[in-house]
Design a protein around this motif. Structure first.
Motif, PDB file in Angstrom:
ATOM      1  N   ASP A 249      20.528   6.743  27.599  1.00 49.26           N
ATOM      2  CA  ASP A 249      22.292   7.208  28.042  1.00 49.26           C
ATOM      3  C   ASP A 249      22.941   8.461  26.967  1.00 49.26           C
ATOM      4  O   ASP A 249      23.763   9.034  27.020  1.00 49.26           O
ATOM      5  CB  ASP A 249      22.800   6.044  28.080  1.00 49.26           C
ATOM      6  N   CYS A 250      22.094   7.748  26.282  1.00 46.77           N
ATOM      7  CA  CYS A 250      22.379   8.711  24.393  1.00 46.77           C
ATOM      8  C   CYS A 250      22.915  10.341  24.734  1.00 46.77           C
ATOM      9  O   CYS A 250      23.370  10.726  23.710  1.00 46.77           O
ATOM     10  CB  CYS A 250      21.832   7.951  23.752  1.00 46.77           C
ATOM     11  N   ASN A 251      21.175  10.411  25.173  1.00 46.29           N
ATOM     12  CA  ASN A 251      21.276  11.893  25.018  1.00 46.29           C
ATOM     13  C   ASN A 251      21.736  12.881  27.251  1.00 46.29           C
ATOM     14  O   ASN A 251      20.984  13.957  27.549  1.00 46.29           O
ATOM     15  CB  ASN A 251      20.018  12.264  25.212  1.00 46.29           C
ATOM     16  N   ARG A 252      21.550  11.513  27.759  1.00 45.41           N
ATOM     17  CA  ARG A 252      21.730  12.677  29.957  1.00 45.41           C
ATOM     18  C   ARG A 252      22.369  13.662  30.147  1.00 45.41           C
ATOM     19  O   ARG A 252      21.842  13.716  30.248  1.00 45.41           O
ATOM     20  CB  ARG A 252      21.702  10.786  30.154  1.00 45.41           C
ATOM     21  N   LEU A 253      23.216  13.799  29.602  1.00 48.26           N
ATOM     22  CA  LEU A 253      23.854  14.573  30.215  1.00 48.26           C
ATOM     23  C   LEU A 253      23.746  15.969  29.081  1.00 48.26           C
ATOM     24  O   LEU A 253      23.303  17.007  30.470  1.00 48.26           O
ATOM     25  CB  LEU A 253      25.935  14.894  29.745  1.00 48.26           C
ATOM     26  N   ALA A 254      23.409  15.795  27.993  1.00 43.83           N
ATOM     27  CA  ALA A 254      23.230  17.038  27.622  1.00 43.83           C
ATOM     28  C   ALA A 254      21.157  17.939  28.110  1.00 43.83           C
ATOM     29  O   ALA A 254      21.267  18.426  28.194  1.00 43.83           O
ATOM     30  CB  ALA A 254      22.867  16.577  26.103  1.00 43.83           C
ATOM     31  N   ARG A 255      21.139  17.005  28.285  1.00 38.19           N
ATOM     32  CA  ARG A 255      19.477  16.185  28.836  1.00 38.19           C
ATOM     33  C   ARG A 255      19.969  17.245  30.177  1.00 38.19           C
ATOM     34  O   ARG A 255      18.666  18.652  30.454  1.00 38.19           O
ATOM     35  CB  ARG A 255      18.744  15.728  28.759  1.00 38.19           C
TER      36      ARG A 255
ATOM     37  N   GLY B  99      31.712  27.614  28.781  1.00 36.58           N
ATOM     38  CA  GLY B  99      30.952  26.807  29.072  1.00 36.58           C
ATOM     39  C   GLY B  99      30.750  25.310  29.269  1.00 36.58           C
ATOM     40  O   GLY B  99      31.986  24.717  29.915  1.00 36.58           O
ATOM     41  N   LEU B 100      29.926  24.893  28.641  1.00 41.23           N
ATOM     42  CA  LEU B 100      29.704  23.522  28.861  1.00 41.23           C
ATOM     43  C   LEU B 100      30.079  23.062  27.797  1.00 41.23           C
ATOM     44  O   LEU B 100      28.362  23.175  26.678  1.00 41.23           O
ATOM     45  CB  LEU B 100      28.764  22.863  29.580  1.00 41.23           C
ATOM     46  N   THR B 101      30.062  22.222  27.207  1.00 44.85           N
ATOM     47  CA  THR B 101      29.533  20.645  25.959  1.00 44.85           C
ATOM     48  C   THR B 101      29.212  19.366  26.094  1.00 44.85           C
ATOM     49  O   THR B 101      29.780  18.837  27.211  1.00 44.85           O
ATOM     50  CB  THR B 101      31.400  20.907  24.776  1.00 44.85           C
ATOM     51  N   ALA B 102      28.656  20.013  25.183  1.00 51.89           N
ATOM     52  CA  ALA B 102      27.354  18.472  25.561  1.00 51.89           C
ATOM     53  C   ALA B 102      27.567  17.162  24.103  1.00 51.89           C
ATOM     54  O   ALA B 102      26.421  18.089  23.461  1.00 51.89           O
ATOM     55  CB  ALA B 102      26.491  18.364  26.674  1.00 51.89           C
ATOM     56  N   ASP B 103      27.274  16.003  24.566  1.00 53.28           N
ATOM     57  CA  ASP B 103      26.993  15.797  22.976  1.00 53.28           C
ATOM     58  C   ASP B 103      25.718  13.953  23.278  1.00 53.28           C
ATOM     59  O   ASP B 103      25.323  14.807  24.431  1.00 53.28           O
ATOM     60  CB  ASP B 103      28.099  14.543  22.403  1.00 53.28           C
ATOM     61  N   ILE B 104      25.404  14.642  22.254  1.00 52.34           N
ATOM     62  CA  ILE B 104      23.859  13.389  22.154  1.00 52.34           C
ATOM     63  C   ILE B 104      24.063  11.825  20.898  1.00 52.34           C
ATOM     64  O   ILE B 104      24.794  13.102  20.004  1.00 52.34           O
ATOM     65  CB  ILE B 104      22.880  14.619  21.031  1.00 52.34           C
ATOM     66  N   GLN B 105      24.505  11.388  21.727  1.00 55.35           N
ATOM     67  CA  GLN B 105      24.831  10.093  21.070  1.00 55.35           C
ATOM     68  C   GLN B 105      22.831   9.493  20.450  1.00 55.35           C
ATOM     69  O   GLN B 105      22.638   9.924  20.321  1.00 55.35           O
ATOM     70  CB  GLN B 105      25.711   9.044  21.466  1.00 55.35           C
TER      71      GLN B 105
END
Ligand code: ADP
Ligand code: MG
Length: 341
Positions: free
Chosen positions: A17-23, A163-169
């Protein structure tokens, strides 16, 4: 040369869940560079959480898929800056710009490093515009969200938002376990479930550290020809904790507090609700919060698997007692002074 590290791929990046969007965004960009709306793609998050791994995976994937027909370039912002400074010194700014403007995929790592460096930012701004206008992909990472990048020019920051900004938790427990299991497998080593769980509980905010401990344990085990056991793991965790700025391990805290109050470790970790034990237990939890980097959940785990609300309650209780109970205030002060020596 792309300066990519081939060992970073999507296949060895554990998803959670911590990195799903970023990945997912990274994978989309890797499959269709510069044709998604994720341009630029900006990945941000704390140290050791996989930003470099992920953006290198993008580069490696594109190189492979395009059979090297696409020019991919990975560069840290630090290196970009020093190259830029050299270019000024050597009067070769034109070459510098031309070099960066001919790439198809530019991966700039740790852009927070450009903060306050006006001229470098200005140059990157021109390169960015050129690449973006000519349909090239830009990927960046940062240790904080763009809005918190102080010392960064607004016009550059506003480009990041195109563009897109995505975080990693930080990864959750299960993801940490999966990361350890992967690493152990990759190294063709063996590690018991018990040890894996222990490590995953202890090191919860930095994957690089977690990997570091796993690698040293595997090395220890190869060296001593012994199976990795819990004591070895405890020793390694202790030394890594001591290396960190908050230098005291939780085991040390428990040892000192139980000595001080002349109670048993098994009692402090056990179920007893006797006042002679409850107060030291609460003080030890309070000190663990103060002197270690462990999360509340991790602290609870070390006190016989108590949950994080118990830890919060303990910390609040001790904080209150310090204000109203001179004995408790004295104990806490003595213990703290002892740690600082
Ligand atoms: P950052 O750039 O965010 O500081 P890195 O990308 O250098 O972090 O990651 C640190 C280490 O942890 C690397 O060895 C990387 O492979 C590993 N790592 C981090 N996140 C993951 C993950 N989700 N799955 C597998 N390995 C990971
Ligand atoms: Mg990095």
């Amino acid at each position: 040369e792309s300066f990519l590290n081939k060992s970073y791929g999507f296949e060895n990046f554990v998803e959670g869940d911590c990195n799903r969007l970023a990945r997912a965004a990274s994978f989309a960009v890797a499959q269709k560079p510069s044709t998604t709306s994720f341009n630029p793609l900006m990945i941000y998050g704390g140290v050791g959480l996989g930003k470099t791994h992920l953006v290198q995976a993008i580069g490696n994937y594109i190189e492979k898929q395009s059979e090297n027909s696409k020019i991919v370039l990975y560069v840290s912002s630090e290196k970009f800056t020093s190259q830029f400074i050299n270019a000024i010194r050597e009067n070769s700014l034109q070459d510098f710009m031309a070099f960066y403007m001919r790439v198809d995929v530019l991966i700039l790592d740790d852009v927070q490093f450009l903060s306050g460096k006006e001229k470098t930012q200005e140059t990157f701004f021109h390169i960015f515009n050129h690449l973006h206008q000519t349909g090239k992909q830009i990927v960046m990472t940062s240790d904080r969200p763009p809005r918190e990048l102080s010392g960064m020019e607004d016009r550059l920051l506003s480009r990041f938002k195109w563009g897109l900004t995505a975080d990693i938790q930080a990864p959750d427990l299960e993801t940490r376990i999966a990361i350890i299991q992967n690493k152990v497998e990759e190294e063709k080593a063996i590690m018991d479930e018990e040890v894996i769980e222990y490590l995953a509980h202890c090191i919860d905010s930095n994957v690089r550290e977690l990997e570091g401990v796993v690698i040293s344990l595997i090395a220890d085990s190869a060296l001593t020809r012994r199976k990795i056991n819990l004591d070895m793991a405890k020793f390694r965790v202790k030394s890594i904790v001591e290396e960190n700025q908050k230098v005291i391990s939780i085991d040390k805290i428990i040892e000192v507090v139980t000595d001080y109050f002349r109670i048993k470790v098994s009692d402090i970790k056990g179920k007893t609700r006797l006042r002679e034990v409850v107060l030291p237990r609460q003080i030890a939890m309070y000190l663990a919060k103060e002197f270690t980097t462990l999360s509340l959940k991790a602290i609870g785990y070390h006190f016989g698997g108590r949950d994080h609300s118990t830890v919060i309650h303990a910390i609040q209780t001790v904080n209150d007692l310090i204000d109203f109970d001179r004995d408790v205030a004295g104990h806490v002060k003595e213990l703290k002074d002892g740690f600082k020596k």
